[in-house]
Design an enzyme around this catalytic site. Structure first.
Site, mmCIF file in Angstrom:
data_model
loop_
_atom_site.group_PDB
_atom_site.id
_atom_site.type_symbol
_atom_site.label_atom_id
_atom_site.label_comp_id
_atom_site.label_asym_id
_atom_site.label_seq_id
_atom_site.Cartn_x
_atom_site.Cartn_y
_atom_site.Cartn_z
ATOM 1 N N GLU A 75 1.551 8.105 -2.065
ATOM 2 C CA GLU A 75 1.476 8.493 -3.476
ATOM 3 C C GLU A 75 0.381 9.507 -3.733
ATOM 4 O O GLU A 75 0.576 10.477 -4.479
ATOM 5 C CB GLU A 75 1.255 7.251 -4.352
ATOM 6 C CG GLU A 75 2.510 6.420 -4.594
ATOM 7 C CD GLU A 75 2.899 5.555 -3.412
ATOM 8 O OE1 GLU A 75 4.027 5.024 -3.411
ATOM 9 O OE2 GLU A 75 2.074 5.412 -2.481
ATOM 10 N N HIS A 144 3.640 -5.889 -8.146
ATOM 11 C CA HIS A 144 4.717 -5.033 -8.628
ATOM 12 C C HIS A 144 5.014 -5.259 -10.110
ATOM 13 O O HIS A 144 6.062 -4.834 -10.602
ATOM 14 C CB HIS A 144 6.008 -5.286 -7.838
ATOM 15 C CG HIS A 144 5.886 -5.052 -6.368
ATOM 16 N ND1 HIS A 144 5.246 -5.931 -5.535
ATOM 17 C CD2 HIS A 144 6.306 -4.022 -5.590
ATOM 18 C CE1 HIS A 144 5.287 -5.463 -4.295
ATOM 19 N NE2 HIS A 144 5.925 -4.313 -4.301
#
Length: 345
Positions: A75, A144
């Site tokens: 990322e 998450h």
């Protein structure tokens, strides 16, 4: 059972049709890639696999490797590439597979994207969209399931949008891609497959939802419910139940976290004299806390007949077990309880 069904308007607009949030986002990306050759999409599995959630379905085959780019699982790396491309004049759409993973790239989002226009005295624009699923899904545990609305809403230099319906999703994504500022677009995985009525106008290529403008989803006179993303649907369900008991809730869909349309909330509070905020994120320093503070500091405070009440996620990392997860996420019954509490009924 988990409630994913959205409340549909009783009278669909002429030419309206059912469109899922997934298809609305796909439509927006397709139209903006076609409209402006500077727009490109990058992220993990967005190209050949059609996206982890199929948001970019068919776009790689249509636009090719230069416009829809698969990245390594890094990322910080691909967010940095996207920010640099934006500074150089392109308009990247950077997809995070979940916004929890944007913490790997938060230096790029904040220090590189958000602050550059100010630090360059306006000479360097960073027209970039960071998008992907935000907040709790189902059975994916703490790493998450975090909501980043308050995190990114805290930072000057960013615009932060949080759609609920298909119309929100399409219109806000198109507006975000066309904006010259970095925009964080917080979607919700559990909404991707949910169909909403979309008018013919909303399905046109010219349709955008202005950033910074809330929408009143339901008119009411007794209490103001303010929410964003998936909990907007919960608020409408709670309002439908309360309506049968003679309580009419005004439901406001924030749509944008930053800049926040506090004027719409103030006008509603002046009318209803009661305020309940609803969000999936944690309570401390949350979106609801900001709304309550702004109301207290502004002219609407004098119209409140009771303290504002916040309905939030539980103040713990998200558990994996389903029964615990359900108790950590605001449910319709929690909203009904909060409304009755503030109305003293």
């Amino acid at each position: 059972a988990r409630r994913l069904r959205a409340l549909s308007p009783p009278c669909p607009a002429v030419g309206a049709s059912q469109v899922t949030v997934r298809d609305a986002l796909n439509q927006a990306l397709d139209e903006e890639l076609e409209r402006d050759e500077r727009v490109f999409l990058l992220g993990e599995e967005v190209a050949q696999y059609d996206g982890a959630y199929k948001i970019s379905r068919g776009l790689w085959k249509k636009y090719g490797d230069k416009r829809v780019i698969d990245t390594p699982i890094s990322e910080m790396g691909f967010a940095g590439i996207a920010v640099g491309a934006a500074m150089a004049g392109l308009r990247p759409v950077c997809e995070f597979m979940t916004f929890n993973f944007s913490m790997q790239a938060i230096d790029q989002v904040i220090n590189s994207a958000a602050k550059t226009c100010y630090m360059s005295a306006g000479s360097i624009a960073v027209p970039i969209v960071f998008r992907g699923p935000n907040g709790a899904s189902a059975g994916v545990a703490a790493q998450h399931s975090q909501c980043f609305a308050a995190w990114y809403g805290h930072c000057p230099g960013l615009k932060v949008v949080s759609p609920w319906s298909s119309e929100d999703a399409k219109g806000l994504l198109k507006a975000s891609i066309r904006d010259d500022n970095p925009v964080v677009l917080l979607e919700n995985e559990l909404l991707y497959g949910v169909p909403f009525e979309m008018s013919e106008q909303a399905q046109s290529k010219d349709f955008v939802v202005p950033i910074g403008k809330a929408k009143i989803e339901k008119q009411g006179t007794h209490v103001t419910l303010v929410s964003h993303s998936r909990p907007v649907g919960h608020c409408l369900e709670a309002a439908a139940v309360l309506s049968k008991e003679g309580v009419e809730c005004e439901v406001i869909n924030l749509r944008t976290i930053r800049p926040m349309d506090i004027e719409t909330v103030e006008a509603s509070v002046v009318k209803t004299n009661h305020l309940v905020t609803v969000e999936g994120g944690w309570p401390q320093f949350g979106v609801g806390a900001e709304i309550c503070a702004r109301i207290m500091e502004g002219p609407a405070f004098n119209y409140l007949d009771a303290p504002a009440v916040r309905v939030t996620g539980a103040d713990v990392p998200m558990p994996y077990a389903k029964i615990l997860e359900d108790n950590c996420i605001p449910q319709v019954k929690d909203i009904i309880f909060a409304v009755k509490k503030t109305l003293n009924i």
